[in-house]
Design a protein around this motif. Structure first.
Motif, short mmCIF file in Angstrom:
data_model
loop_
_atom_site.label_atom_id
_atom_site.label_comp_id
_atom_site.label_asym_id
_atom_site.label_seq_id
_atom_site.Cartn_x
_atom_site.Cartn_y
_atom_site.Cartn_z
N GLN A 107 5.57 -0.57 -15.06
CA GLN A 107 6.24 0.41 -14.21
C GLN A 107 7.27 1.21 -15.00
OE1 GLN A 107 3.91 -0.23 -11.49
NE2 GLN A 107 5.68 0.61 -10.41
N TYR A 108 7.53 2.43 -14.55
CA TYR A 108 8.63 3.24 -15.10
C TYR A 108 9.55 3.63 -13.96
CZ TYR A 108 6.37 7.50 -13.36
OH TYR A 108 5.83 8.47 -12.56
N LEU A 109 10.78 3.96 -14.32
CA LEU A 109 11.79 4.28 -13.32
C LEU A 109 11.68 5.74 -12.91
CD1 LEU A 109 14.19 3.09 -11.79
CD2 LEU A 109 15.66 3.84 -13.68
N ALA A 110 11.55 5.98 -11.60
CA ALA A 110 11.48 7.34 -11.07
C ALA A 110 12.83 7.73 -10.49
CB ALA A 110 10.41 7.44 -9.99
N GLU A 111 13.25 8.95 -10.78
CA GLU A 111 14.51 9.44 -10.21
C GLU A 111 14.26 10.12 -8.87
OE1 GLU A 111 17.37 8.65 -11.43
OE2 GLU A 111 16.45 7.67 -13.17
N ASP A 112 13.08 10.74 -8.71
CA ASP A 112 12.75 11.37 -7.44
C ASP A 112 11.98 10.38 -6.57
OD1 ASP A 112 10.51 11.22 -8.97
OD2 ASP A 112 9.82 13.27 -8.59
N PHE A 113 11.43 10.84 -5.47
CA PHE A 113 10.66 9.98 -4.57
C PHE A 113 9.30 10.64 -4.41
CE2 PHE A 113 11.16 7.30 -0.42
CZ PHE A 113 9.94 6.68 -0.67
N PRO A 114 8.35 10.31 -5.32
CA PRO A 114 7.04 10.97 -5.27
C PRO A 114 6.34 10.77 -3.92
CG PRO A 114 7.31 9.71 -7.30
CD PRO A 114 8.46 9.34 -6.41
N VAL A 115 5.55 11.74 -3.54
CA VAL A 115 4.77 11.68 -2.31
C VAL A 115 3.30 11.60 -2.69
CG1 VAL A 115 4.08 12.87 -0.20
CG2 VAL A 115 6.47 12.94 -0.97
N VAL B 23 16.57 -2.01 -1.15
CA VAL B 23 15.51 -2.70 -1.89
C VAL B 23 14.98 -1.81 -3.01
CG1 VAL B 23 14.71 -4.21 -0.02
CG2 VAL B 23 13.82 -1.88 -0.20
N ASP B 24 14.36 -2.43 -3.99
CA ASP B 24 13.58 -1.73 -5.01
C ASP B 24 12.15 -1.58 -4.48
OD1 ASP B 24 15.89 -2.06 -6.48
OD2 ASP B 24 15.07 -3.68 -7.72
N ILE B 25 11.53 -0.44 -4.76
CA ILE B 25 10.15 -0.23 -4.32
C ILE B 25 9.30 0.12 -5.54
CG2 ILE B 25 10.65 0.39 -1.93
CD1 ILE B 25 10.52 3.34 -2.72
N LYS C 79 11.35 2.70 -7.91
CA LYS C 79 12.62 3.31 -7.52
C LYS C 79 13.54 2.17 -7.10
CE LYS C 79 14.16 7.32 -4.86
NZ LYS C 79 14.69 7.98 -6.07
N LEU C 80 14.74 2.16 -7.65
CA LEU C 80 15.66 1.05 -7.42
C LEU C 80 16.70 1.41 -6.37
CD1 LEU C 80 16.27 -0.04 -11.15
CD2 LEU C 80 14.38 -0.65 -9.61
N ASP C 81 17.16 0.38 -5.68
CA ASP C 81 18.25 0.53 -4.71
C ASP C 81 17.98 1.62 -3.68
OD1 ASP C 81 19.82 -1.51 -5.88
OD2 ASP C 81 20.54 -0.11 -7.40
N LEU D 164 5.78 1.00 7.91
CA LEU D 164 5.97 -0.39 7.52
C LEU D 164 6.65 -0.42 6.16
CD1 LEU D 164 5.29 -3.37 8.25
CD2 LEU D 164 3.09 -3.04 7.09
N LEU D 165 7.59 -1.33 5.96
CA LEU D 165 8.27 -1.49 4.67
C LEU D 165 8.13 -2.95 4.25
CD1 LEU D 165 10.10 -0.35 2.41
CD2 LEU D 165 12.07 -1.00 3.82
N VAL D 166 7.36 -3.16 3.17
CA VAL D 166 7.13 -4.50 2.61
C VAL D 166 7.46 -4.41 1.12
CG1 VAL D 166 5.51 -6.46 2.50
CG2 VAL D 166 5.17 -4.65 4.20
N PRO D 167 8.73 -4.44 0.77
CA PRO D 167 9.13 -4.06 -0.59
C PRO D 167 8.68 -4.99 -1.69
CG PRO D 167 11.02 -4.82 0.69
CD PRO D 167 9.87 -4.70 1.64
N HIS D 168 8.28 -6.23 -1.38
CA HIS D 168 7.88 -7.14 -2.45
C HIS D 168 6.43 -6.92 -2.88
CE1 HIS D 168 6.67 -9.35 1.19
NE2 HIS D 168 5.81 -10.01 0.44
#
Length: 199
Positions: free
Chosen positions: A23-31, A74-76, A84-86, A151-155
């Motif tokens: 995984q890489y860290l995203a600053e935006d929230f891709p759709v 949560v991190d997703i 994406k963190l926090d 639905l949000l299942v972050p794990h």
């Protein structure tokens, strides 16, 4: 069985221990969506939980808003390799919706407005692990991110957090949902890189 080409590429995992492998860290929230974005107004929105015997409980939008909610940070992690963190959400725990329904089910099929489905073990939605989320970043969830509610299942990888969710159907048998039938992993644990069948 459908064939999926694992053609996604991303940056290698950095030093951040909160990033699962690949995984890489995203600053935006891709759709990323498979198909048109459903536009569901709160006035006609309805959500239901249905047991394997057909017992059904449903909530209108005002009824969902009247339930106790939780703020979730949560991190997703998306299977397309961004994380994406926090992230900050508000939603109703799935525990409160399944409640005291009598069921022998071990599995759930989440159904969305627009026809999308995804399967999960029921245990992965209970005990504070999952929510019906309707706010992101302190604002109503936009249609592009699954609003009015998802639905949000972050794990698990984010495709398991069904956008535009309208129903959780409990089942004693595990059947594949939309992406799982196309070759994606049945469970989708990002820490085990369960992207595709056989991973």
């Amino acid at each position: 069985m459908g064939v999926v080409t694992p053609g996604f590429t991303g940056r290698a995992r950095g030093a951040n221990p909160r990033l699962p492998p690949g995984q890489y860290l995203a600053e935006d929230f891709p759709v990323l969506s498979a198909g048109p974005t459903p536009r569901v107004s709160a006035e006609r929105w309805e959500f239901a939980v249905v047991t394997e015997r057909g017992e059904r409980r449903s909530w209108s939008w005002p009824e969902l808003m009247a339930l106790p909610s939780e703020k979730i940070t949560v991190d997703i992690h998306c299977v397309t390799q961004w994380s994406k963190l926090d992230t900050h959400w508000r939603g109703v725990p799935v525990d409160a919706l399944v409640g005291d329904l009598e069921t022998a089910a071990d599995y759930v099929m989440a159904h969305s407005y627009g026809g999308y489905t995804t399967n999960l073990p029921l245990a992965d939605l209970l005990n504070g692990k999952a929510w019906i989320a309707y706010e992101y970043g302190g604002k109503p969830l936009t249609p592009e991110h699954g609003g009015p509610a998802r639905l949000l299942v972050p794990h698990l990888y984010l495709w398991k957090s069904a956008k535009w969710v309208r129903e959780l159907r409990l089942a004693t048998k595990d059947d594949p949902g939309f992406w799982e039938a196309a070759g994606y992993h049945d469970y989708g644990d990002p820490w085990r890189e369960q992207r595709y069948q056989g991973d």
